[in-house]
Design a protein around this motif. Structure first.
Motif, PDB file in Angstrom:
ATOM      1  N   LEU A 130       0.790  -1.234   0.000  1.00  0.00           N
ATOM      2  CA  LEU A 130       0.000   0.000   0.000  1.00  0.00           C
ATOM      3  C   LEU A 130       0.820   1.281   0.000  1.00  0.00           C
ATOM      4  N   ARG A 135       6.629   1.132  -3.892  1.00  0.00           N
ATOM      5  CA  ARG A 135       6.558   1.014  -5.354  1.00  0.00           C
ATOM      6  C   ARG A 135       7.723   1.736  -6.030  1.00  0.00           C
ATOM      7  N   GLU A 142       5.016  -5.054  -9.292  1.00  0.00           N
ATOM      8  CA  GLU A 142       3.986  -6.090  -9.382  1.00  0.00           C
ATOM      9  C   GLU A 142       4.584  -7.487  -9.386  1.00  0.00           C
ATOM     10  N   VAL A 173      -6.034  -4.355   2.622  1.00  0.00           N
ATOM     11  CA  VAL A 173      -5.257  -4.320   1.382  1.00  0.00           C
ATOM     12  C   VAL A 173      -6.179  -4.315   0.172  1.00  0.00           C
ATOM     13  N   ALA A 176      -8.244  -1.084  -0.207  1.00  0.00           N
ATOM     14  CA  ALA A 176      -7.486   0.147  -0.424  1.00  0.00           C
ATOM     15  C   ALA A 176      -6.868   0.267  -1.809  1.00  0.00           C
ATOM     16  N   ASP A 177      -6.644  -0.860  -2.495  1.00  0.00           N
ATOM     17  CA  ASP A 177      -5.844  -0.765  -3.713  1.00  0.00           C
ATOM     18  C   ASP A 177      -6.431  -1.603  -4.846  1.00  0.00           C
ATOM     19  N   GLU A 179      -5.059  -2.303  -7.808  1.00  0.00           N
ATOM     20  CA  GLU A 179      -4.096  -3.233  -8.406  1.00  0.00           C
ATOM     21  C   GLU A 179      -3.994  -4.512  -7.591  1.00  0.00           C
ATOM     22  N   CYS A 180      -4.015  -4.384  -6.256  1.00  0.00           N
ATOM     23  CA  CYS A 180      -3.986  -5.572  -5.408  1.00  0.00           C
ATOM     24  C   CYS A 180      -5.253  -6.418  -5.606  1.00  0.00           C
ATOM     25  N   ARG A 181      -6.392  -5.759  -5.739  1.00  0.00           N
ATOM     26  CA  ARG A 181      -7.639  -6.504  -5.995  1.00  0.00           C
ATOM     27  C   ARG A 181      -7.557  -7.256  -7.322  1.00  0.00           C
TER      28      ARG A 181
END
Length: 238
Positions: A130, A135, A142, A173, A176-177, A179-181
């Motif tokens: 997060l 990053r 990723e 997680v 909030a994000d 890309e993570c999903r």
């Protein structure tokens, strides 16, 4: 189960002490059932005054898993040997984290390489997935970071379904994000530990490093992790 001299108890007596029928307890000794509850096995261990190692053997033999912790350990109270090993590690960054990846302790180099690790409430998963800082520092975020950490989180959450902190971390997680999903929904990869995982780290200049995970026998609820530069031989093996 063979009673020791001076500790002989009949099956009927042990059954009464553990609150079950004699037939139920007899089935345990004969190995005829595999659905005994953890609470029952703990009562048997107490009735027979089994040592920690004997209780572990009982659980592994009957249900193939370790006995539960009867009371949560305070992660701040570290065995002297584990703390000394961390403090004496002056060559590479090293840290201790708990089952939910909360950072319990770090050495000086870890604090220097990863300043986030000494902030209040530092958590490896939360930082790695997060934090904008992660990053930037973790090159190819990723592939080298997010997929591995989400795979670790998946294993931990499934292995500890009653751990509210892990469940909350998964929700945080994914909520909030985006890309993570996306990665969570797309991938089914599972990873227990990041041991031997190679990842590029920025830190002012690009360097490829490798993480090593140890489980202290005195505190199996903790991970001892240290990070080393990837040497030529390691690169070939990877």
């Amino acid at each position: 189960m063979q009673p020791r001299p001076g500790r002989r108890l009949s099956q009927a007596h042990v059954a009464r002490l553990t609150g079950v029928s004699e037939g139920w307890y007899r089935a345990l000794e004969a190995g005829r059932r595999q659905d005994f509850s953890e609470a029952f096995l703990l009562r048997v261990a107490r009735a027979l005054r089994l040592s920690e190692a004997e209780t572990l053997t009982l659980f592994l033999g009957v249900c193939g898993r370790r006995p539960p912790e009867e009371s949560p350990r305070d992660p701040r109270h570290l065995p002297e040997g584990v703390k000394a090993l961390l403090d004496q590690q002056v060559t590479y960054p090293a840290y201790l984290s708990d089952i939910a990846w909360n950072v319990v302790a770090v050495n000086g180099l870890m604090a220097e390489w990863f300043p986030w690790s000494v902030r209040p409430g530092a958590n490896l998963i939360r930082w790695a997935l997060l934090s904008p800082e992660a990053r930037e520092q973790m090159l190819d975020w990723e592939e080298s970071c997010a997929r591995t950490y989400l795979a670790m989180l998946r294993v931990a959450a499934n292995s500890n379904p009653d751990n509210a902190e892990l469940r909350a971390l998964v929700r945080e997680v994914l909520d909030a994000d985006a890309e993570c999903r996306r990665i969570w929904a797309r991938d089914s990869e599972v990873v227990e530990h990041r041991d031997g995982h190679v990842f590029p780290y920025h830190g002012g200049r690009e360097i490829r490093v490798i993480s090593h995970v140890l489980l202290p026998i005195q505190r199996t609820d903790l991970r001892f992790v240290f990070i080393t530069p990837l040497l030529d031989g390691d690169e070939a093996a990877a």
